[in-house]
Design a protein around this motif. Structure first.
Motif, PDB file in Angstrom:
ATOM      1  N   GLU A  17       1.010  -1.014   0.357  1.00  0.00           N
ATOM      2  CA  GLU A  17      -0.203   0.536   0.036  1.00  0.00           C
ATOM      3  C   GLU A  17       1.436   1.317   0.216  1.00  0.00           C
ATOM      4  OE1 GLU A  17      -2.882   2.309   3.389  1.00  0.00           O
ATOM      5  OE2 GLU A  17      -1.869   0.667   3.651  1.00  0.00           O
ATOM      6  N   LYS A  18       2.014   1.063   0.712  1.00  0.00           N
ATOM      7  CA  LYS A  18       2.873   2.425   0.959  1.00  0.00           C
ATOM      8  C   LYS A  18       4.405   1.806   1.038  1.00  0.00           C
ATOM      9  CE  LYS A  18       1.019   2.839   5.179  1.00  0.00           C
ATOM     10  NZ  LYS A  18       0.380   3.611   6.613  1.00  0.00           N
ATOM     11  N   TYR A  19       5.417   2.490   0.679  1.00  0.00           N
ATOM     12  CA  TYR A  19       6.782   2.389   0.463  1.00  0.00           C
ATOM     13  C   TYR A  19       7.574   3.391   1.455  1.00  0.00           C
ATOM     14  CZ  TYR A  19       6.024  -0.974  -3.001  1.00  0.00           C
ATOM     15  OH  TYR A  19       5.109  -2.400  -3.412  1.00  0.00           O
ATOM     16  N   ARG A  20       8.522   3.314   1.689  1.00  0.00           N
ATOM     17  CA  ARG A  20       9.621   4.770   1.961  1.00  0.00           C
ATOM     18  C   ARG A  20      10.200   4.966   1.027  1.00  0.00           C
ATOM     19  NH1 ARG A  20      13.781   2.255   7.114  1.00  0.00           N
ATOM     20  NH2 ARG A  20      14.183   4.140   6.306  1.00  0.00           N
ATOM     21  N   ASN A  21      10.436   6.400   1.682  1.00  0.00           N
ATOM     22  CA  ASN A  21      11.173   7.347   0.624  1.00  0.00           C
ATOM     23  C   ASN A  21      12.266   6.952   0.705  1.00  0.00           C
ATOM     24  OD1 ASN A  21      11.639   8.862   2.366  1.00  0.00           O
ATOM     25  ND2 ASN A  21      10.257  10.659   1.894  1.00  0.00           N
ATOM     26  N   ASP A  22      12.747   6.383   0.860  1.00  0.00           N
ATOM     27  CA  ASP A  22      14.308   6.521   1.197  1.00  0.00           C
ATOM     28  C   ASP A  22      15.257   5.570   1.525  1.00  0.00           C
ATOM     29  OD1 ASP A  22      13.605   5.364   3.742  1.00  0.00           O
ATOM     30  OD2 ASP A  22      14.866   5.996   5.096  1.00  0.00           O
ATOM     31  N   VAL A  26      11.139  -0.835  -0.430  1.00  0.00           N
ATOM     32  CA  VAL A  26      11.450  -1.175   0.738  1.00  0.00           C
ATOM     33  C   VAL A  26       9.767  -0.660   1.272  1.00  0.00           C
ATOM     34  CG1 VAL A  26      11.619  -1.084   3.405  1.00  0.00           C
ATOM     35  CG2 VAL A  26      13.061  -0.647   1.531  1.00  0.00           C
ATOM     36  N   ARG A  27       8.863  -1.434   1.483  1.00  0.00           N
ATOM     37  CA  ARG A  27       7.169  -0.978   2.075  1.00  0.00           C
ATOM     38  C   ARG A  27       7.512  -0.131   3.219  1.00  0.00           C
ATOM     39  NH1 ARG A  27       3.669  -4.551   6.559  1.00  0.00           N
ATOM     40  NH2 ARG A  27       5.867  -5.212   8.168  1.00  0.00           N
ATOM     41  N   GLY A  28       6.314   0.663   3.634  1.00  0.00           N
ATOM     42  CA  GLY A  28       6.477   1.806   4.419  1.00  0.00           C
ATOM     43  C   GLY A  28       5.358   1.658   5.194  1.00  0.00           C
ATOM     44  N   GLU A  29       5.752   1.815   7.070  1.00  0.00           N
ATOM     45  CA  GLU A  29       5.252   1.731   8.030  1.00  0.00           C
ATOM     46  C   GLU A  29       3.986   3.104   8.581  1.00  0.00           C
ATOM     47  OE1 GLU A  29       7.885   0.187  10.353  1.00  0.00           O
ATOM     48  OE2 GLU A  29       8.904  -1.408   9.261  1.00  0.00           O
ATOM     49  N   GLY A  30       3.298   2.378   9.523  1.00  0.00           N
ATOM     50  CA  GLY A  30       2.316   3.521  10.483  1.00  0.00           C
ATOM     51  C   GLY A  30       1.407   3.484   9.894  1.00  0.00           C
ATOM     52  N   GLU A  32      -3.067   4.542  10.128  1.00  0.00           N
ATOM     53  CA  GLU A  32      -4.484   3.825  11.421  1.00  0.00           C
ATOM     54  C   GLU A  32      -3.955   2.165  11.256  1.00  0.00           C
ATOM     55  OE1 GLU A  32      -7.715   5.331   9.934  1.00  0.00           O
ATOM     56  OE2 GLU A  32      -6.468   7.121   8.901  1.00  0.00           O
ATOM     57  N   TYR A  33      -3.640   1.581  10.328  1.00  0.00           N
ATOM     58  CA  TYR A  33      -3.521   0.280  10.609  1.00  0.00           C
ATOM     59  C   TYR A  33      -2.426  -0.364   9.798  1.00  0.00           C
ATOM     60  CZ  TYR A  33      -5.087   1.492   5.558  1.00  0.00           C
ATOM     61  OH  TYR A  33      -5.361   2.182   4.710  1.00  0.00           O
ATOM     62  N   GLN A  34      -2.032  -1.882   9.685  1.00  0.00           N
ATOM     63  CA  GLN A  34      -1.116  -2.126   9.122  1.00  0.00           C
ATOM     64  C   GLN A  34      -0.821  -2.326   7.810  1.00  0.00           C
ATOM     65  OE1 GLN A  34      -1.340  -6.435  11.466  1.00  0.00           O
ATOM     66  NE2 GLN A  34       0.987  -5.785  11.752  1.00  0.00           N
ATOM     67  N   VAL A  35       0.087  -2.300   7.426  1.00  0.00           N
ATOM     68  CA  VAL A  35       0.361  -2.004   5.892  1.00  0.00           C
ATOM     69  C   VAL A  35      -0.045  -3.305   5.210  1.00  0.00           C
ATOM     70  CG1 VAL A  35       1.978  -1.676   4.166  1.00  0.00           C
ATOM     71  CG2 VAL A  35       2.403  -1.002   6.256  1.00  0.00           C
ATOM     72  N   GLN A  36      -0.706  -3.101   4.361  1.00  0.00           N
ATOM     73  CA  GLN A  36      -1.524  -3.946   4.087  1.00  0.00           C
ATOM     74  C   GLN A  36      -0.865  -4.892   3.129  1.00  0.00           C
ATOM     75  OE1 GLN A  36      -5.664  -3.420   2.373  1.00  0.00           O
ATOM     76  NE2 GLN A  36      -5.716  -2.546   4.398  1.00  0.00           N
ATOM     77  N   THR A  37      -1.240  -5.962   1.762  1.00  0.00           N
ATOM     78  CA  THR A  37       0.373  -6.408   0.729  1.00  0.00           C
ATOM     79  C   THR A  37      -1.487  -6.445  -0.613  1.00  0.00           C
ATOM     80  OG1 THR A  37      -0.337  -8.789   1.194  1.00  0.00           O
ATOM     81  CG2 THR A  37       1.856  -7.309   1.870  1.00  0.00           C
ATOM     82  N   GLY A  38      -0.964  -6.193  -1.593  1.00  0.00           N
ATOM     83  CA  GLY A  38      -1.825  -6.370  -3.124  1.00  0.00           C
ATOM     84  C   GLY A  38      -2.719  -5.294  -3.225  1.00  0.00           C
ATOM     85  N   PHE A  39      -2.659  -3.831  -2.528  1.00  0.00           N
ATOM     86  CA  PHE A  39      -3.555  -2.706  -2.237  1.00  0.00           C
ATOM     87  C   PHE A  39      -3.908  -2.836  -3.558  1.00  0.00           C
ATOM     88  CE2 PHE A  39      -4.733   1.681  -0.277  1.00  0.00           C
ATOM     89  CZ  PHE A  39      -5.973   0.929   0.760  1.00  0.00           C
ATOM     90  N   GLY A  40      -4.593  -2.276  -3.618  1.00  0.00           N
ATOM     91  CA  GLY A  40      -5.827  -2.538  -5.423  1.00  0.00           C
ATOM     92  C   GLY A  40      -5.782  -0.728  -5.925  1.00  0.00           C
ATOM     93  N   TRP A  41      -5.082   0.289  -4.788  1.00  0.00           N
ATOM     94  CA  TRP A  41      -4.852   1.289  -5.628  1.00  0.00           C
ATOM     95  C   TRP A  41      -3.556   1.415  -6.189  1.00  0.00           C
ATOM     96  CZ3 TRP A  41      -1.028   5.409  -4.876  1.00  0.00           C
ATOM     97  CH2 TRP A  41      -0.457   5.207  -3.735  1.00  0.00           C
TER      98      TRP A  41
END
Length: 66
Positions: A17-22, A26-30, A32-41
């Motif tokens: 769903e989200k990634y680190r910019n550095d 590498v997936r992002g963190e933080g 409201e909820y745990q980072v999801q895999t296969g996030f649609g958008w």
């Protein structure tokens, strides 16, 4: 962004769903909820960019991925 999605998919087998910019791939963190895999958008936008810019994109060398 497409390079980081590609690196994540090639090395970990997932698009997140989200990634680190550095760190490339590498997936992002933080949030409201745990980072999801296969996030649609994320999946849809990656495919859209790959199709739209296919003549300009080059896959990064996997050794440059985190």
């Amino acid at each position: 962004w497409v390079s980081t999605v590609y690196c994540s998919w090639k090395k970990q087998g997932f698009i997140y769903e989200k990634y680190r910019n550095d760190k490339l791939g590498v997936r992002g963190e933080g949030g409201e909820y745990q980072v999801q895999t296969g996030f649609g958008w994320s999946n849809g936008l990656a495919m859209y960019y790959i199709i739209l810019y296919s003549s300009e994109l080059r896959a990064p060398d996997l050794q440059t991925c985190a």
